[in-house]
Design a protein around this motif. Structure first.
Motif, PDB file in Angstrom:
ATOM      1  N   UNK A   1       0.805  -1.211   0.000  1.00  0.00           N
ATOM      2  CA  UNK A   1       0.000   0.000   0.000  1.00  0.00           C
ATOM      3  C   UNK A   1       0.838   1.261   0.000  1.00  0.00           C
ATOM      4  N   UNK A   2       1.766   1.368   0.954  1.00  0.00           N
ATOM      5  CA  UNK A   2       2.511   2.626   1.091  1.00  0.00           C
ATOM      6  C   UNK A   2       3.393   2.897  -0.126  1.00  0.00           C
ATOM      7  N   UNK A   3       4.016   1.849  -0.698  1.00  0.00           N
ATOM      8  CA  UNK A   3       4.887   2.060  -1.865  1.00  0.00           C
ATOM      9  C   UNK A   3       4.072   2.447  -3.096  1.00  0.00           C
ATOM     10  N   UNK A   4       2.933   1.763  -3.317  1.00  0.00           N
ATOM     11  CA  UNK A   4       2.146   2.068  -4.519  1.00  0.00           C
ATOM     12  C   UNK A   4       1.433   3.418  -4.397  1.00  0.00           C
ATOM     13  N   UNK A   5       0.955   3.765  -3.194  1.00  0.00           N
ATOM     14  CA  UNK A   5       0.333   5.089  -3.002  1.00  0.00           C
ATOM     15  C   UNK A   5       1.379   6.188  -3.212  1.00  0.00           C
ATOM     16  N   UNK A   6       2.562   6.008  -2.644  1.00  0.00           N
ATOM     17  CA  UNK A   6       3.635   6.984  -2.838  1.00  0.00           C
ATOM     18  C   UNK A   6       4.028   7.123  -4.295  1.00  0.00           C
ATOM     19  N   UNK A   7       4.065   5.990  -4.996  1.00  0.00           N
ATOM     20  CA  UNK A   7       4.404   5.995  -6.428  1.00  0.00           C
ATOM     21  C   UNK A   7       3.392   6.819  -7.225  1.00  0.00           C
ATOM     22  N   UNK A   8       2.105   6.539  -7.026  1.00  0.00           N
ATOM     23  CA  UNK A   8       1.072   7.253  -7.788  1.00  0.00           C
ATOM     24  C   UNK A   8       1.076   8.739  -7.434  1.00  0.00           C
TER      25      UNK A   8
END
Length: 361
Positions: free
Chosen positions: A223-230
């Motif tokens: 969650x945290x990596x993909x939210x940060x990426x987007x």
């Protein structure tokens, strides 16, 4: 398009948001039960705040809800395909880390791979940095633009990951940032950024229902990596289209607190001879806990600081970049100076410790 979205565009934004919200609300309880059954939980230790094992697969609901809403309702332009494809790479690496564990180097490699996929597929990168120092606009050559984009987006990914230390904290800060980006995209006539913001916003809010204190599930690295990426690529996409009037410094203000926290913590770790990615208890939320604030009130205070930066970004969106840079640095140093002063003299501010664990003042 450089004109504000039509009524149809606004209704589409609402539809995308509601779709992602309800898919996320439906998925999280299922994932929670599955994680408890399979033992995919975050166990407490001396560094963590929670006291019992909690499932950490909420990121699956966040990214898949976002992906579903985006694929169904958003036109598959080159930029959208790039963001979804690169985000999927980062999500998979985060999920592998949640399920089996990954070394920081391999996780870092996955983040870089995801960013490069988006740059190559979507052709989204930071070229114009604006007039950062008052000597004219800084325009990067292509090779440097790609390298700087990798650095910037990987930085945002890790900022959202690092601030994910209290119930509802990372998700709430992301909601504030996404809402701000959506308002800026609306004002700037950038419907695709609006739609992507709406999809991720719905997904995160659906997850937050189960993540606010006391949390029943964590987003995990998926969650945290993909939210940060987007978030990172939405910032690039919003500021780099030819018709954009949004300064490249505005997303830096919107993400002001996570950026400041990540830079401060990593510099302190490096100065002590430790890895910048080693775990410790020196984050801004730990500082507020040290003052005597309880878990819930600490999160609310950080939400308040994030909202302050978001409002500054909206009000100051037309200001020169160098004014925003110097203002950001000054206010950031003032904030950290005040926090250090309070911590060093906490006996003089004993009323902070009267915060109740059962409710908010």
């Amino acid at each position: 398009s450089c004109c504000k979205p039509t009524l149809r565009g606004l209704l589409n934004t609402l539809l995308i948001f509601m779709t992602a919200l309800f898919v996320s609300l439906g998925m999280v309880p299922v994932l929670r039960r599955w994680a408890l059954t399979t033992g995919t939980v975050d166990t407490p230790d001396e560094r963590k705040v929670h006291k019992k094992a909690i499932p950490r697969l909420g990121g699956i609901a966040i990214y898949l809800s976002f992906l579903f809403a985006a694929l169904v309702f958003i036109d598959a332009s080159r930029e959208v395909r790039g963001i979804l494809a690169g985000g999927l790479v980062v999500f998979v690496f985060g999920l592998i880390d949640d399920l089996y564990g990954l070394s920081p180097k391999r996780k870092f490699a996955g983040e870089i791979a995801g960013v490069l996929v988006t740059i190559s597929v979507g052709q989204i990168y930071l070229t114009n940095l604006g007039d950062l120092f008052g000597f004219g606009a800084i325009v990067l050559p292509h090779w440097l633009a790609v390298a700087f984009t990798v650095f910037a987006v990987v930085g945002v990914i890790n900022e959202i990951n690092l601030i994910d230390g209290l119930d509802g904290l990372s998700g709430g800060v992301s909601v504030i940032a996404l809402t701000t980006f959506m308002l800026l995209a609306y004002h700037d006539g950038h419907p695709q950024v609006m739609f992507l913001c709406a999809a991720l916003l719905g997904a995160v809010i659906g997850f937050l229902k189960y993540n606010l204190y006391p949390a029943r599930i964590f987003m995990g690295d998926a969650g945290s990596l993909s939210v940060g990426f987007v978030l990172g690529f939405l910032a690039v996409y919003l500021t780099q289209v030819p018709t954009s009037t949004v300064s490249p410094m505005i997303p830096v203000l919107v993400l002001g607190l996570p950026i400041l926290d990540a830079v401060w913590v990593m510099v302190r770790r490096a100065m002590k001879g430790n890895s910048p990615f080693s775990a410790d208890m020196t984050h801004v939320h730990h500082k507020f806990l040290n003052l005597g604030f309880q878990h819930r009130f600490t999160v609310v205070v950080i939400y308040g600081i994030s909202m302050f930066w978001a409002l500054v970004a909206i009000v100051a969106r037309q200001w020169p970049e160098y004014v925003l840079v110097y203002g950001y640095l000054f206010l950031s140093m003032l904030l950290y100076g005040c926090l250090r002063y309070l911590i060093n003299r906490r006996e003089s501010f004993a009323f902070f410790a009267k915060d109740s664990v059962h409710g908010l003042r």
